[in-house]
Structure formats: structure tokens, C-alpha cells
Design a protein around this motif. Structure first.
Motif, PDB file in Angstrom:
ATOM      1  N   GLN A 105       0.824  -1.218   0.000  1.00  0.00           N
ATOM      2  CA  GLN A 105       0.000   0.000   0.000  1.00  0.00           C
ATOM      3  C   GLN A 105       0.856   1.265   0.000  1.00  0.00           C
ATOM      4  N   LEU A 106       2.010   1.191   0.648  1.00  0.00           N
ATOM      5  CA  LEU A 106       2.937   2.321   0.649  1.00  0.00           C
ATOM      6  C   LEU A 106       3.341   2.651  -0.789  1.00  0.00           C
ATOM      7  N   CYS A 107       3.732   1.638  -1.550  1.00  0.00           N
ATOM      8  CA  CYS A 107       4.087   1.838  -2.962  1.00  0.00           C
ATOM      9  C   CYS A 107       2.882   2.353  -3.754  1.00  0.00           C
ATOM     10  N   PHE A 108       1.729   1.767  -3.501  1.00  0.00           N
ATOM     11  CA  PHE A 108       0.510   2.153  -4.223  1.00  0.00           C
ATOM     12  C   PHE A 108       0.183   3.625  -4.003  1.00  0.00           C
ATOM     13  N   HIS A 109       0.207   4.064  -2.746  1.00  0.00           N
ATOM     14  CA  HIS A 109      -0.155   5.454  -2.445  1.00  0.00           C
ATOM     15  C   HIS A 109       0.924   6.450  -2.873  1.00  0.00           C
ATOM     16  N   LEU A 110       2.179   6.038  -2.846  1.00  0.00           N
ATOM     17  CA  LEU A 110       3.258   6.897  -3.332  1.00  0.00           C
ATOM     18  C   LEU A 110       3.251   6.937  -4.860  1.00  0.00           C
ATOM     19  N   ARG A 111       2.761   5.864  -5.465  1.00  0.00           N
ATOM     20  CA  ARG A 111       2.718   5.688  -6.922  1.00  0.00           C
ATOM     21  C   ARG A 111       4.114   5.530  -7.524  1.00  0.00           C
ATOM     22  N   ARG A 112       5.026   5.050  -6.678  1.00  0.00           N
ATOM     23  CA  ARG A 112       6.399   4.788  -7.097  1.00  0.00           C
ATOM     24  C   ARG A 112       6.948   3.669  -6.221  1.00  0.00           C
ATOM     25  N   PRO A 113       8.024   3.023  -6.659  1.00  0.00           N
ATOM     26  CA  PRO A 113       8.642   2.006  -5.807  1.00  0.00           C
ATOM     27  C   PRO A 113       9.293   2.649  -4.583  1.00  0.00           C
ATOM     28  N   VAL A 114       9.430   1.855  -3.538  1.00  0.00           N
ATOM     29  CA  VAL A 114      10.010   2.318  -2.278  1.00  0.00           C
ATOM     30  C   VAL A 114      11.257   1.488  -1.993  1.00  0.00           C
ATOM     31  N   VAL A 115      12.350   2.169  -1.617  1.00  0.00           N
ATOM     32  CA  VAL A 115      13.564   1.465  -1.224  1.00  0.00           C
ATOM     33  C   VAL A 115      13.249   0.597  -0.015  1.00  0.00           C
ATOM     34  N   SER A 116      13.851  -0.573   0.024  1.00  0.00           N
ATOM     35  CA  SER A 116      13.689  -1.499   1.146  1.00  0.00           C
ATOM     36  C   SER A 116      15.040  -2.122   1.445  1.00  0.00           C
ATOM     37  N   THR A 117      15.761  -1.500   2.360  1.00  0.00           N
ATOM     38  CA  THR A 117      17.044  -2.039   2.779  1.00  0.00           C
ATOM     39  C   THR A 117      17.002  -2.251   4.284  1.00  0.00           C
ATOM     40  N   SER A 118      17.680  -3.254   4.758  1.00  0.00           N
ATOM     41  CA  SER A 118      17.619  -3.589   6.178  1.00  0.00           C
ATOM     42  C   SER A 118      17.967  -2.391   7.056  1.00  0.00           C
ATOM     43  N   ALA A 119      17.254  -2.254   8.157  1.00  0.00           N
ATOM     44  CA  ALA A 119      17.393  -1.113   9.065  1.00  0.00           C
ATOM     45  C   ALA A 119      18.531  -1.356  10.048  1.00  0.00           C
ATOM     46  N   ASN A 120      19.735  -1.393   9.515  1.00  0.00           N
ATOM     47  CA  ASN A 120      20.913  -1.620  10.351  1.00  0.00           C
ATOM     48  C   ASN A 120      22.094  -0.830   9.809  1.00  0.00           C
ATOM     49  N   ILE A 121      23.079  -0.612  10.679  1.00  0.00           N
ATOM     50  CA  ILE A 121      24.339  -0.033  10.245  1.00  0.00           C
ATOM     51  C   ILE A 121      25.038  -1.124   9.432  1.00  0.00           C
ATOM     52  N   SER A 122      25.654  -0.750   8.317  1.00  0.00           N
ATOM     53  CA  SER A 122      26.312  -1.720   7.456  1.00  0.00           C
ATOM     54  C   SER A 122      27.306  -2.577   8.243  1.00  0.00           C
ATOM     55  N   GLY A 123      27.208  -3.883   8.050  1.00  0.00           N
ATOM     56  CA  GLY A 123      28.090  -4.823   8.732  1.00  0.00           C
ATOM     57  C   GLY A 123      27.537  -5.373  10.026  1.00  0.00           C
ATOM     58  N   LYS A 124      26.491  -4.741  10.559  1.00  0.00           N
ATOM     59  CA  LYS A 124      25.853  -5.244  11.776  1.00  0.00           C
ATOM     60  C   LYS A 124      24.674  -6.136  11.378  1.00  0.00           C
ATOM     61  N   PRO A 125      24.197  -6.994  12.293  1.00  0.00           N
ATOM     62  CA  PRO A 125      23.078  -7.878  11.940  1.00  0.00           C
ATOM     63  C   PRO A 125      21.807  -7.106  11.588  1.00  0.00           C
ATOM     64  N   ALA A 126      21.081  -7.654  10.635  1.00  0.00           N
ATOM     65  CA  ALA A 126      19.793  -7.063  10.251  1.00  0.00           C
ATOM     66  C   ALA A 126      18.777  -7.319  11.373  1.00  0.00           C
ATOM     67  N   PRO A 127      17.937  -6.334  11.681  1.00  0.00           N
ATOM     68  CA  PRO A 127      16.952  -6.509  12.751  1.00  0.00           C
ATOM     69  C   PRO A 127      15.838  -7.458  12.328  1.00  0.00           C
ATOM     70  N   ARG A 128      15.617  -8.481  13.121  1.00  0.00           N
ATOM     71  CA  ARG A 128      14.567  -9.457  12.796  1.00  0.00           C
ATOM     72  C   ARG A 128      13.214  -9.023  13.359  1.00  0.00           C
ATOM     73  N   ILE A 129      13.234  -8.159  14.399  1.00  0.00           N
ATOM     74  CA  ILE A 129      12.018  -7.572  14.966  1.00  0.00           C
ATOM     75  C   ILE A 129      12.319  -6.115  15.298  1.00  0.00           C
ATOM     76  N   PHE A 130      11.283  -5.332  15.531  1.00  0.00           N
ATOM     77  CA  PHE A 130      11.443  -3.893  15.727  1.00  0.00           C
ATOM     78  C   PHE A 130      12.410  -3.555  16.862  1.00  0.00           C
ATOM     79  N   CYS A 131      12.296  -4.245  17.977  1.00  0.00           N
ATOM     80  CA  CYS A 131      13.136  -3.890  19.130  1.00  0.00           C
ATOM     81  C   CYS A 131      14.617  -4.172  18.891  1.00  0.00           C
TER      82      CYS A 131
END
Length: 182
Positions: free
Chosen positions: A114-140
């Protein structure tokens, strides 16, 4: 949703749940916003980023040539699958690989689609981490530094404790070649 779209349209960066792990997102056509994501992640900007699309039409609009096998992969995949296509188009140049390739995934998760649909463009999706650190599996699991540097944090699914995993990644050649990357 409305606030997330407003921030994206203004060139901002959001922290949001995707069909895989929590991600950093921006308008995939905005080079300045894409650069901010590289800066937040402390990642070299010669590494391409994944983008999400909400439909086949959106993929067609942002990929120069979609091999027929891609539609089969998208249709048959039983888990989120990112496809690296040979040539992206109409996207921020700093989002693409050094060979102009683009990594794109059709999201089947309601919020990110829905985010893409309402923006009407693709949205970047990269892991929410500092490069080289583990990717977050849950929000906390998301580092406070990441949270402080984004313009908006989506409230949806913050309490979800189901550990997520990154997508599979396939590279498709224009001649129908398939390479498994992850």
C-alpha cells in the motif's frame, strides 16, 4: 499510512515493516533520499539497494526488460523473492548497481504494498541496520542510532515478535539465465 507517504513525497526516510525484515525506505526515484539511506546505514554507495513494487505494472515501469521467467518466479515463489534485473529505468541513478541492474521485489505484505501504491512509485527497502551489523529481525532489534536518523517511524507491527528473515535473491539475465544469490 498517510504520514509515511507524506514523508516519502517530501524526500524523507522512513523506518517501516516490510514483507521481510524492518527496513529503511525512501522514494526510489529520489537520488537525495537514496543517498541519505546510504549515509544512515554508513554503507558504501556502490552497493545497490532493493526496491519494492506493488504490482506487475510498477515492475514494468521501472525495469527496462522483464524476462518472461520473472513472472513465473513471482507467481510461484512461496516466500519473498527479490529479483535482480539487468537494467533499471526511471529510478535514482545511485540506487542501481554499477551495471545499471536493479533489485526489485513485488511485495505481498499489505502495508509495504500500500505504501508503494499510495506513493505511486517504488520504495527502497534495505535492512534497518548499520552496514556490517546484523539485520533486525524484529522492531526492538533496531539500533537507536538508526531510529534517531530517520524522519518517520511507522507504528504498524512494532509489537510483532515473530522473527523475520531477508528475502531470497535471484539474478535473471535477459536470455532467461537464473543465478541464486541468496
Amino acid at each position: 499510512m498517510a504520514e509515511a507517504v507524506r514523508v516519502l513525497k517530501a524526500g524523507g526516510v522512513i523506518l517501516y515493516p516490510t514483507d521481510t525484515i524492518w527496513g529503511l525506505g525512501c522514494d526510489a526515484t529520489n537520488a537525495e533520499a537514496v543517498q541519505r539511506i546510504y549515509d544512515i546505514k554508513q554503507r558504501e554507495d556502490n552497493k545497490a539497494l532493493i526496491v519494492l513494487a506493488d504490482s506487475h505494472a510498477m515492475i514494468d515501469r521501472y525495469v527496462a526488460e522483464v524476462p518472461d521467467v520473472a513472472w513465473d518466479v513471482i507467481e510461484l515463489a512461496d516466500k519473498p523473492t527479490t529479483i535482480i534485473f539487468d537494467k533499471g529505468r526511471n529510478l535514482a541513478p545511485n540506487l542501481l548497481g554499477q551495471d545499471d541492474s536493479v533489485a526489485m521485489r513485488l511485495s505481498r505484505e499489505v502495508f509495504s504494498a500500500q505504501l508503494c501504491f499510495h506513493l505511486r512509485r517504488p520504495v527502497v527497502s534495505t535492512s534497518a541496520n548499520i552496514s556490517g551489523k546484523p539485520a533486525p529481525r524484529i522492531f526492538c532489534d533496531i539500533d537507536d542510532e538508526i531510529r534517531r536518523r530517520v524522519d518517520y517511524i511507522v507504528k504498524y507491527r512494532q509489537d510483532d515478535r515473530t522473527p523475520a528473515a531477508p528475502s531470497s535473491i535471484l539474478k535473471l539475465g535477459s536470455g532467461g539465465e537464473v543465478a541464486i544469490i541468496r
